[in-house]
Design a protein around this motif. Structure first.
Motif, PDB file in Angstrom:
ATOM      1  N   GLU A 218       0.818  -1.214   0.000  1.00 53.31           N
ATOM      2  CA  GLU A 218       0.000   0.000   0.000  1.00 53.31           C
ATOM      3  C   GLU A 218       0.851   1.265   0.000  1.00 53.31           C
ATOM      4  O   GLU A 218       0.419   2.319  -0.468  1.00 53.31           O
ATOM      5  CB  GLU A 218      -0.964   0.016   1.192  1.00 53.31           C
ATOM      6  CG  GLU A 218      -0.305   0.108   2.560  1.00 53.31           C
ATOM      7  CD  GLU A 218      -0.066  -1.257   3.180  1.00 53.31           C
ATOM      8  OE1 GLU A 218       0.047  -1.315   4.421  1.00 53.31           O
ATOM      9  OE2 GLU A 218       0.004  -2.255   2.418  1.00 53.31           O
ATOM     10  N   GLN A 219       2.092   1.164   0.496  1.00 49.80           N
ATOM     11  CA  GLN A 219       2.978   2.324   0.445  1.00 49.80           C
ATOM     12  C   GLN A 219       3.452   2.584  -0.983  1.00 49.80           C
ATOM     13  O   GLN A 219       3.561   3.739  -1.410  1.00 49.80           O
ATOM     14  CB  GLN A 219       4.162   2.097   1.385  1.00 49.80           C
ATOM     15  CG  GLN A 219       3.765   2.059   2.853  1.00 49.80           C
ATOM     16  CD  GLN A 219       4.887   1.615   3.769  1.00 49.80           C
ATOM     17  OE1 GLN A 219       5.749   0.822   3.364  1.00 49.80           O
ATOM     18  NE2 GLN A 219       4.893   2.099   4.994  1.00 49.80           N
TER      19      GLN A 219
ATOM     20  N   SER B 131       1.679   1.759  -3.602  1.00 46.46           N
ATOM     21  CA  SER B 131       0.489   2.309  -4.257  1.00 46.46           C
ATOM     22  C   SER B 131       0.328   3.790  -3.944  1.00 46.46           C
ATOM     23  O   SER B 131       0.002   4.591  -4.831  1.00 46.46           O
ATOM     24  CB  SER B 131      -0.763   1.541  -3.800  1.00 46.46           C
ATOM     25  OG  SER B 131      -0.819   0.266  -4.397  1.00 46.46           O
ATOM     26  N   ALA B 132       0.565   4.175  -2.689  1.00 46.19           N
ATOM     27  CA  ALA B 132       0.462   5.591  -2.321  1.00 46.19           C
ATOM     28  C   ALA B 132       1.483   6.419  -3.088  1.00 46.19           C
ATOM     29  O   ALA B 132       1.191   7.533  -3.543  1.00 46.19           O
ATOM     30  CB  ALA B 132       0.661   5.749  -0.815  1.00 46.19           C
ATOM     31  N   GLY B 133       2.696   5.877  -3.256  1.00 47.37           N
ATOM     32  CA  GLY B 133       3.728   6.604  -3.986  1.00 47.37           C
ATOM     33  C   GLY B 133       3.390   6.775  -5.451  1.00 47.37           C
ATOM     34  O   GLY B 133       3.544   7.861  -6.018  1.00 47.37           O
TER      35      GLY B 133
ATOM     36  N   LEU C  62       0.379   6.620  -6.813  1.00 51.40           N
ATOM     37  CA  LEU C  62      -0.816   7.450  -6.892  1.00 51.40           C
ATOM     38  C   LEU C  62      -0.459   8.926  -6.767  1.00 51.40           C
ATOM     39  O   LEU C  62      -0.878   9.766  -7.583  1.00 51.40           O
ATOM     40  CB  LEU C  62      -1.792   7.035  -5.791  1.00 51.40           C
ATOM     41  CG  LEU C  62      -3.153   7.725  -5.735  1.00 51.40           C
ATOM     42  CD1 LEU C  62      -3.960   7.414  -6.982  1.00 51.40           C
ATOM     43  CD2 LEU C  62      -3.915   7.268  -4.483  1.00 51.40           C
ATOM     44  N   ASN C  63       0.335   9.275  -5.778  1.00 52.88           N
ATOM     45  CA  ASN C  63       0.671  10.674  -5.531  1.00 52.88           C
ATOM     46  C   ASN C  63       1.598  11.228  -6.616  1.00 52.88           C
ATOM     47  O   ASN C  63       1.368  12.319  -7.150  1.00 52.88           O
ATOM     48  CB  ASN C  63       1.339  10.817  -4.170  1.00 52.88           C
ATOM     49  CG  ASN C  63       1.676  12.272  -3.855  1.00 52.88           C
ATOM     50  OD1 ASN C  63       0.836  13.025  -3.389  1.00 52.88           O
ATOM     51  ND2 ASN C  63       2.902  12.668  -4.092  1.00 52.88           N
TER      52      ASN C  63
ATOM     53  N   GLU D 237      -5.293   4.629 -11.419  1.00 52.29           N
ATOM     54  CA  GLU D 237      -5.451   5.530 -10.282  1.00 52.29           C
ATOM     55  C   GLU D 237      -6.549   5.014  -9.345  1.00 52.29           C
ATOM     56  O   GLU D 237      -6.407   5.065  -8.112  1.00 52.29           O
ATOM     57  CB  GLU D 237      -5.790   6.934 -10.783  1.00 52.29           C
ATOM     58  CG  GLU D 237      -5.873   7.981  -9.692  1.00 52.29           C
ATOM     59  CD  GLU D 237      -6.121   9.369 -10.247  1.00 52.29           C
ATOM     60  OE1 GLU D 237      -5.663  10.354  -9.633  1.00 52.29           O
ATOM     61  OE2 GLU D 237      -6.781   9.488 -11.297  1.00 52.29           O
TER      62      GLU D 237
ATOM     63  N   HIS E 160      -5.246   1.909  -7.257  1.00 55.79           N
ATOM     64  CA  HIS E 160      -4.332   2.284  -6.170  1.00 55.79           C
ATOM     65  C   HIS E 160      -5.057   3.047  -5.060  1.00 55.79           C
ATOM     66  O   HIS E 160      -4.701   2.929  -3.878  1.00 55.79           O
ATOM     67  CB  HIS E 160      -3.163   3.084  -6.724  1.00 55.79           C
ATOM     68  CG  HIS E 160      -2.198   2.239  -7.505  1.00 55.79           C
ATOM     69  ND1 HIS E 160      -1.481   1.212  -6.929  1.00 55.79           N
ATOM     70  CD2 HIS E 160      -1.860   2.239  -8.811  1.00 55.79           C
ATOM     71  CE1 HIS E 160      -0.732   0.624  -7.845  1.00 55.79           C
ATOM     72  NE2 HIS E 160      -0.951   1.239  -8.997  1.00 55.79           N
ATOM     73  N   THR E 161      -6.080   3.804  -5.425  1.00 57.68           N
ATOM     74  CA  THR E 161      -6.905   4.454  -4.406  1.00 57.68           C
ATOM     75  C   THR E 161      -7.561   3.407  -3.512  1.00 57.68           C
ATOM     76  O   THR E 161      -7.602   3.549  -2.274  1.00 57.68           O
ATOM     77  CB  THR E 161      -7.979   5.331  -5.070  1.00 57.68           C
ATOM     78  OG1 THR E 161      -7.343   6.362  -5.827  1.00 57.68           O
ATOM     79  CG2 THR E 161      -8.892   5.974  -4.029  1.00 57.68           C
TER      80      THR E 161
ATOM     81  N   VAL F 123      -5.060   1.750  -1.080  1.00 57.36           N
ATOM     82  CA  VAL F 123      -4.848   2.598   0.096  1.00 57.36           C
ATOM     83  C   VAL F 123      -6.081   2.578   0.992  1.00 57.36           C
ATOM     84  O   VAL F 123      -5.978   2.497   2.222  1.00 57.36           O
ATOM     85  CB  VAL F 123      -4.496   4.037  -0.335  1.00 57.36           C
ATOM     86  CG1 VAL F 123      -4.410   4.965   0.880  1.00 57.36           C
ATOM     87  CG2 VAL F 123      -3.168   4.056  -1.102  1.00 57.36           C
TER      88      VAL F 123
END
Length: 389
Positions: free
Chosen positions: A319-320, A322-324, A326-327, A371, A374-375, A378
């Motif tokens: 999930e980290q 994915s957060a990277g 995504l952002n 997107e 990955h949302t 998270v």
């Protein structure tokens, strides 16, 4: 003009080896790719002759150990991806697929025979690999893939592979494809060399994104494979998804490179473009755009470095990553579009990089997990509840 990534002195956080690797990649591409990339994009040309040079520099599978691989840190690999995508997402996509999908799948799940046969050649750029997971009807839902492999002879004979894969980077130039298929025992991986009877490829034409990259459809019609073609240590969907996490890690660094290149271009243009008697960089509205983009870019870079350090420490979680992704991809595409506005009408010309990066980033936003996916990754990490269906 100040390097946009120097605003917060990000380089201070890097070790000398990491700086040296980043500089060596930048220098090679400045000579061999950057002068030509606009033409390659316009012509839909993938520079295959560059592949051995990328191998000679140690970029292919550089974060893997042994078999001719450089064995660098994850952070160093990320910085190489940053420099590759600063030139073009297609170049970073090639290196990501070669190293983090094709080579990683063999390195982690292959037999010793498979590793010895393929990894040294792939690392040197003497062979090209691809990774077949996505299908025409199943992108975000690979668990329901239709490609199937059935074993003959009461479970002792050859495998017969049938199906199709779609949107496969490197597919049309690959010497070996890692192909994922449904079997009686769940999803398994197979290595399918080019030239195997029944295995064909068709390049996808008329792309307006990743034009300096080969994207293809793979088709399998009664492809006969011996059991030694099976990746012996891969079982279930977790195997290909673990490979995708490796590729996503490179993306969250690469997107920073595309954004940096756009912002550097906009800064230089704004300093030279004169309107109403002075450079447009002297106007408040332009400086507001530039300052906002620099903050977003540096934030994305700090996030990438933090995740790189976590990966090197063996602490990173899916999930980290994915957060990277995504952002940072979201930030990069917004920066590319904003830079285009600073260039005005010139911003739609391939003489300048923002429109090319913006088009490429539309693909980056979609591949290796959209997107939306990955949302939800998270979201599941935050709530403990899966909301994919």
């Amino acid at each position: 003009m100040t390097d946009p990534l120097d605003l917060l002195d990000v380089a201070f956080l890097l070790g000398q080896d990491e700086r040296d690797i980043q500089r060596s990649v930048r220098d090679l591409l400045a000579d061999r790719a950057r002068p030509h990339i606009g033409r390659w994009f316009e012509q839909g040309h993938f520079p295959r002759d560059l592949v051995p040079e990328l191998g000679a520099l140690g970029l292919l599978g550089m974060h893997l150990e042994g078999y001719g691989c450089a064995g660098t840190s994850a952070t160093a690999y990320g910085l190489a991806c940053l420099e590759l995508e600063a030139v073009d997402s297609g170049l970073r996509s090639f290196v990501s697929v070669q190293g983090s999908l094709s080579m990683y799948s063999i390195h982690r799940y292959g037999s010793e025979e498979q590793k010895q046969q393929w990894l040294p050649r792939l690392a040197a750029g003497e062979a090209i690999g691809c990774f077949g997971l996505t299908e025409p009807d199943f992108g975000s839902d690979p668990a329901n893939m239709r490609t199937r492999a059935v074993r003959e002879g009461d479970g002792q004979g050859d495998w017969i592979l049938d199906g199709a894969k779609m949107w496969i980077t490197n597919g049309g130039v690959a010497d070996v494809a890692t192909v994922w298929a449904q079997t009686q025992d769940g999803i398994r991986g197979f290595l399918v060399p080019r030239g195997t009877p029944g295995f064909t490829t068709r390049d996808i034409e008329n792309k307006q994104s990743l034009r300096a990259s080969v994207t293809s459809e793979l088709a399998f019609d009664g492809v006969r494979l011996p059991d030694r073609a099976r990746l012996p240590h891969a079982r279930g969907l977790g195997a290909p998804l673990s490979c995708l996490n490796e590729a996503r890690f490179g993306i969250l660094f690469g997107a920073v490179g595309a954004a940096r290149d756009c912002l550097q271009s906009a800064l230089g243009y704004a300093d030279q473009r004169v309107q109403f008697g002075r450079p447009i960089s002297a106007f408040q509205l332009t400086q507001r755009k530039l300052a906002g983009m620099a903050l977003s870019l540096n934030t994305a870079m700090l996030l990438a470095l933090h995740l790189g350090r976590l990966k090197d420490a063996g602490r990173i979680r899916p999930e980290q990553i994915s957060a990277g992704k995504l952002n940072n991809v979201r930030a990069a595409i917004e920066i590319a579009r904003e830079c285009r506005t600073i260039l005005g009408a010139n911003g739609v010309s391939l003489e300048y990089p923002p429109i090319r990066h913006a088009n490429n980033l539309e693909s980056v936003l979609t591949y290796e997990g959209t997107e939306e996916i990955h949302t939800l990754v998270v979201g599941q990490a935050l709530t403990g509840r899966a909301a994919y269906r």
